[in-house]
Design an enzyme around this catalytic site. Structure first.
Site, PDB file in Angstrom:
ATOM      1  N   GLY A  15      -5.889   7.053   3.811  1.00 50.56           N
ATOM      2  CA  GLY A  15      -5.487   7.296   5.194  1.00 50.56           C
ATOM      3  C   GLY A  15      -4.662   8.565   5.331  1.00 50.56           C
ATOM      4  O   GLY A  15      -4.975   9.446   6.151  1.00 50.56           O
ATOM      5  N   TYR A 138       5.008  -3.077  -5.834  1.00 50.67           N
ATOM      6  CA  TYR A 138       4.629  -1.769  -5.277  1.00 50.67           C
ATOM      7  C   TYR A 138       5.874  -0.866  -5.130  1.00 50.67           C
ATOM      8  O   TYR A 138       5.887   0.277  -5.606  1.00 50.67           O
ATOM      9  CB  TYR A 138       3.928  -1.979  -3.927  1.00 50.67           C
ATOM     10  CG  TYR A 138       3.828  -0.746  -3.076  1.00 50.67           C
ATOM     11  CD1 TYR A 138       3.049   0.328  -3.477  1.00 50.67           C
ATOM     12  CD2 TYR A 138       4.527  -0.643  -1.869  1.00 50.67           C
ATOM     13  CE1 TYR A 138       2.969   1.472  -2.704  1.00 50.67           C
ATOM     14  CE2 TYR A 138       4.441   0.490  -1.093  1.00 50.67           C
ATOM     15  CZ  TYR A 138       3.660   1.556  -1.512  1.00 50.67           C
ATOM     16  OH  TYR A 138       3.589   2.688  -0.750  1.00 50.67           O
TER      17      TYR A 138
HETATM   18  P1  NAI Z   1      -4.388   4.603   0.961  1.00 56.10           P
HETATM   19  O1  NAI Z   1      -4.446   3.303   0.249  1.00 56.10           O
HETATM   20  O2  NAI Z   1      -5.128   4.763   2.231  1.00 56.10           O
HETATM   21  O3  NAI Z   1      -4.850   5.767  -0.023  1.00 56.10           O
HETATM   22  C1  NAI Z   1      -4.606   5.754  -1.419  1.00 56.10           C
HETATM   23  C2  NAI Z   1      -5.760   6.444  -2.095  1.00 56.10           C
HETATM   24  O4  NAI Z   1      -5.506   6.453  -3.505  1.00 56.10           O
HETATM   25  C3  NAI Z   1      -7.106   5.715  -1.886  1.00 56.10           C
HETATM   26  O5  NAI Z   1      -8.075   6.603  -1.339  1.00 56.10           O
HETATM   27  C4  NAI Z   1      -7.498   5.257  -3.271  1.00 56.10           C
HETATM   28  O6  NAI Z   1      -8.897   5.289  -3.523  1.00 56.10           O
HETATM   29  C5  NAI Z   1      -6.740   6.227  -4.164  1.00 56.10           C
HETATM   30  N1  NAI Z   1      -6.485   5.647  -5.486  1.00 56.10           N
HETATM   31  C6  NAI Z   1      -6.013   4.406  -5.757  1.00 56.10           C
HETATM   32  N2  NAI Z   1      -5.934   4.218  -7.083  1.00 56.10           N
HETATM   33  C7  NAI Z   1      -6.372   5.357  -7.663  1.00 56.10           C
HETATM   34  C8  NAI Z   1      -6.551   5.766  -9.002  1.00 56.10           C
HETATM   35  N3  NAI Z   1      -6.255   4.950 -10.033  1.00 56.10           N
HETATM   36  N4  NAI Z   1      -7.036   6.997  -9.239  1.00 56.10           N
HETATM   37  C9  NAI Z   1      -7.361   7.835  -8.213  1.00 56.10           C
HETATM   38  N5  NAI Z   1      -7.217   7.501  -6.908  1.00 56.10           N
HETATM   39  C10 NAI Z   1      -6.725   6.282  -6.643  1.00 56.10           C
HETATM   40  O7  NAI Z   1      -2.839   4.911   1.162  1.00 56.10           O
HETATM   41  P2  NAI Z   1      -2.156   5.957   2.180  1.00 56.10           P
HETATM   42  O8  NAI Z   1      -1.636   5.231   3.334  1.00 56.10           O
HETATM   43  O9  NAI Z   1      -3.065   7.086   2.374  1.00 56.10           O
HETATM   44  O10 NAI Z   1      -0.894   6.415   1.317  1.00 56.10           O
HETATM   45  C11 NAI Z   1      -0.956   7.507   0.446  1.00 56.10           C
HETATM   46  C12 NAI Z   1       0.255   7.484  -0.482  1.00 56.10           C
HETATM   47  O11 NAI Z   1       1.441   7.515   0.276  1.00 56.10           O
HETATM   48  C13 NAI Z   1       0.327   6.221  -1.343  1.00 56.10           C
HETATM   49  O12 NAI Z   1       0.842   6.582  -2.611  1.00 56.10           O
HETATM   50  C14 NAI Z   1       1.311   5.348  -0.602  1.00 56.10           C
HETATM   51  O13 NAI Z   1       1.976   4.481  -1.495  1.00 56.10           O
HETATM   52  C15 NAI Z   1       2.247   6.399  -0.012  1.00 56.10           C
HETATM   53  N6  NAI Z   1       2.891   5.928   1.211  1.00 56.10           N
HETATM   54  C16 NAI Z   1       2.166   5.887   2.377  1.00 56.10           C
HETATM   55  C17 NAI Z   1       2.772   5.488   3.549  1.00 56.10           C
HETATM   56  C18 NAI Z   1       2.039   5.530   4.848  1.00 56.10           C
HETATM   57  O14 NAI Z   1       2.681   5.298   5.859  1.00 56.10           O
HETATM   58  N7  NAI Z   1       0.758   5.823   4.888  1.00 56.10           N
HETATM   59  C19 NAI Z   1       4.169   5.021   3.553  1.00 56.10           C
HETATM   60  C20 NAI Z   1       4.832   5.105   2.282  1.00 56.10           C
HETATM   61  C21 NAI Z   1       4.200   5.564   1.159  1.00 56.10           C
HETATM   62  C1  15L Z   2       4.000   1.888   2.691  1.00 54.21           C
HETATM   63  O1  15L Z   2       4.551   2.190   1.646  1.00 54.21           O
HETATM   64  C2  15L Z   2       2.539   1.652   2.765  1.00 54.21           C
HETATM   65  O2  15L Z   2       1.805   2.426   1.839  1.00 54.21           O
HETATM   66  C3  15L Z   2       1.990   1.861   4.163  1.00 54.21           C
HETATM   67  O3  15L Z   2       0.655   1.338   4.221  1.00 54.21           O
HETATM   68  C4  15L Z   2       2.864   1.173   5.196  1.00 54.21           C
HETATM   69  O4  15L Z   2       2.814  -0.212   4.991  1.00 54.21           O
HETATM   70  C5  15L Z   2       4.302   1.667   5.089  1.00 54.21           C
HETATM   71  O5  15L Z   2       4.778   1.580   3.771  1.00 54.21           O
HETATM   72  C6  15L Z   2       5.268   0.899   5.977  1.00 54.21           C
HETATM   73  O6  15L Z   2       6.279   0.396   5.484  1.00 54.21           O
HETATM   74  O7  15L Z   2       5.006   0.858   7.186  1.00 54.21           O
END
Ligand code: NAI
Ligand code: 15L
Length: 269
Positions: A15, A138
């Site tokens: 995302g 996590y």
């Molecule tokens: P998401 O779950 O949509 O994207 C994560 C991506 O990492 C996925 O496309 C997945 O295929 C890839 N992935 C997972 N395991 C993998 C591996 N072993 N090797 C290669 N690729 C791998 O998560 P999102 O929302 O895009 O978040 C991105 C990062 O930001 C994550 O690390 C998440 O923990 C962090 N984050 C996101 C927040 C948010 O509001 N979207 C809030 C806090 C942290």
């Molecule tokens: C995160 O760390 C998650 O990756 C995201 O999907 C949301 O849940 C976000 O925190 C949140 O706390 O809203």
């Protein structure tokens, strides 16, 4: 550090990765994309698992910096988190060190400090040096990532900005998110600041917009040059009418991590 141009974006199919690969090229970056899954509309993206040390080493070769978003982004059994987030992030740092990459921007999370009580009334904003209190395996992996980043700075001079992201989505979708929301445009501003600020060592920042209902202190992010332009407040009336205000005495409303403390969303794969 000179402004980095070629940047490896891990987690590019996710995302946040999808939002950022649209927004970051306007800042002059040439993005190299990596994900476990194919990246829609990007046939040149590297499809690789962070578990594959050789593929990771090859992916980082020649880049100026890395934005590390890949991994499990919700709660999961410890063994899965261990492989993707803990070992995977270690492989990335080892590869970056071996290839002489100067800086990583690490997607940490509010869930590294998720058991911190949310400020109420006249409480002060949560400072950046608040003790880490992960709310899930996590969140624990994000806490590890921050320690890993500190270690690679102290041991090897590899710089990191760890961004404890709040909730970066096109719009806030809950009353809690009114406090933690980071608009995608502010997300790109913050990543750009983290990539270009001088001498960051290992700097930890909170990642959100300049929300009226902010819970945390953005001083360390602003010190990088981040100047957030957005505020979740225009969404407040509708979300509060639909969901009600956060309630005292409701455990899922009591902490920064919200529902992750009581009933975390589970990684579906
Ligand atoms: P998401 O779950 O949509 O994207 C994560 C991506 O990492 C996925 O496309 C997945 O295929 C890839 N992935 C997972 N395991 C993998 C591996 N072993 N090797 C290669 N690729 C791998 O998560 P999102 O929302 O895009 O978040 C991105 C990062 O930001 C994550 O690390 C998440 O923990 C962090 N984050 C996101 C927040 C948010 O509001 N979207 C809030 C806090 C942290
Ligand atoms: C995160 O760390 C998650 O990756 C995201 O999907 C949301 O849940 C976000 O925190 C949140 O706390 O809203």
């Amino acid at each position: 550090m000179p402004a980095p141009r070629t940047v490896l974006l891990t987690g590019a199919a996710g995302g946040l990765g999808t939002l950022m690969r649209d927004l970051l090229p306007a800042y002059g970056y040439d993005l190299r994309l990596l994900d476990l899954r194919p990246v829609e509309g990007a046939p040149d993206a590297i499809v690789a698992d962070l578990a594959d040390k050789d593929a990771v080493r090859e992916a980082v070769r020649g880049v100026d910096a890395i934005i590390h978003l890949a991994g499990i982004s919700l709660e999961a059994p410890f063994e899965k988190i261990l492989k993707a987030n803990i070992e995977g992030t270690y492989h990335l740092y080892e590869a970056a060190h071996a290839e002489g990459v100067g800086r990583i921007v690490f997607a940490s999370s509010n869930h590294a400090v998720g058991y911190t009580p949310r400020p109420q009334g006249a409480d002060p904003l949560i400072p950046i040096d608040t003790p880490r209190r992960p709310d899930t395996f996590y969140g624990l992996s994000k806490s590890f990532g921050e320690d890993l980043a500190q270690f690679y700075w102290d041991k090897h001079g590899l710089e990191t900005v760890s961004v404890r992201i709040g909730s970066c989505f096109p719009e806030p979708t809950s009353v809690r998110m009114l406090s933690l929301w980071m608009s995608p445009a502010d997300g790109a501003r913050l990543l750009h600041a983290a990539l270009t600020a001088e001498q960051v060592g290992h700097t930890v920042v909170y990642g959100s917009s300049a929300n009226t209902r902010l819970w945390w202190d953005l001083t360390s992010a602003r010190a990088l040059g981040y100047d957030p332009q957005d505020d979740s407040e225009p969404y407040a009336e509708k979300l509060i009418a639909e969901q009600g205000e956060l309630q005292e005495g409701n455990e899922g409303h009591a902490y920064l991590g919200g529902q992750f403390v009581t009933d975390p969303p589970i990684w579906p794969y």
